[in-house]
Design a protein around this motif. Structure first.
Motif: not given
Length: 337
Positions: A32-36, A44-58
């Protein structure tokens, strides 16, 4: 290799992230980009939430990995979501379990990977055990390429490791020592424990990545140095330039006043833990822990002192310690101790 770490900036994972970058691997961090501040140069950082399955897959669509490590799976539901997300997308999936999953109480004080997994005291550990079973069942059923790693108490710059300390503000125990206040040690302080520096852990862990022999296997990765809890607290004090005042309180008494400590004590730190690292060493000969606790904790203290804002004190935890010590003294006096 092309590696994906879910998280990758935490206490343990940050050291592994730095090491695999230095080894020349291509590292992606999905978080989630909170500990830069703890993202190593080159990742390489991909920001996202692994708990949101649909958005993580995308967010991860179009990628395939040599290894995926999810540092933040704690429940079977989360493990099940990872199986679906990474099925056929990685050659290896590494689950971070916990050495607290091992049998409590132990039937033998030396722990190997074949020590039974059973913890009646800590839900955290039972959830890790359930995750392990789910993943290994999936490996047997479909070939899901899981490797299980069980860290024990692993520390680094950002953690002053003690059985009883403030998790949010770990400097609190050093501040307490320096003010001459007693610090609580469970039991008589003579049970055995193992502290592992995150840089040592990283060597063993990185050596498992991309290894077909590690698929379907479980490994713990710990230091070979065995200390009593008295020695651990004394080393923290010496690193802080003080001889700490230790007050020994039975684990049962602590838990009677702090019920939330049952898992961390009876389910983990009140039980002697000595690990046989033969299995990880056989596969990763470079794994030779080099950082004794006395040295590692000096580095940790120096890291905190380098920035005053890191030295925050948890006054609520301090007051809680004072109340427990007072209750213990009253109980001793009443018993004629």
């Amino acid at each position: 290799m092309k590696l994906l770490f879910i998280g990758g900036t935490g206490l343990i994972s940050q050291a592994v992230s730095r090491l695999v970058i230095s080894q020349g691997h291509e590292l992606y961090l999905f978080n989630r980009g909170r500990r830069q501040d703890f993202v190593p140069e080159g990742a390489k950082v991909i920001e996202g939430d692994i708990r949101d399955a649909a958005s993580a897959a995308e967010a991860l669509r179009g990628h395939e990995w040599d290894a995926v490590v999810d540092w933040i799976v704690f429940t079977p539901d989360q493990a099940r979501a990872d199986i679906e997300l990474f099925r056929d997308r990685t050659k290896q999936y590494v689950f971070i379990s916990s050495a607290s999953a091992y049998q409590k109480p132990l039937r033998h004080y030396i722990i190997t990977e074949s020590t039974p997994l059973e913890n009646p005291y800590w839900q955290y550990s039972r959830d890790k055990i359930a995750c392990e079973k789910l993943l290994m069942d999936e490996h047997k059923a479909s070939g899901f390429p899981v490797t299980i790693v069980r860290p024990s108490y692993t520390y680094g710059d950002t953690m002053i490791p003690a059985a009883i300390n403030s998790w949010e503000k770990p400097w609190s125990i050093v501040d307490r020592m320096r003010r001459g206040k007693p610090v609580i040690v469970h039991g008589d302080g003579t049970s055995l424990w193992t502290m592992t520096h995150n840089t040592d852990f990283a060597v063993g862990f990185a050596g498992l990545l991309g290894r077909p022999e590690a698929i379907g296997e479980a490994y713990h990765i710990t230091s070979d140095e065995v200390l009593t809890w008295n020695q651990i607290y004394e080393a923290i004090g010496r690193a802080a330039g003080i001889e700490p005042k230790l007050v020994h309180i039975a684990s049962d008494f602590i838990i009677s006043h702090w019920p939330d400590m049952e898992g961390g004590l009876l389910g983990d730190k009140a039980v002697s833990a000595v690990f046989d690292n033969s299995k990880i060493r056989a596969l990763v000969p470079d794994f030779k822990p080099k950082v004794p606790f006395a040295e590692g904790i000096r580095k940790t203290i120096a890291w905190f002192e380098a920035a005053p804002e890191r030295c925050a004190v948890d006054e609520e935890w301090n007051a809680r310690c004072d109340r427990l010590i007072e209750a213990h003294e009253r109980a001793r006096t009443a018993a004629g101790g």
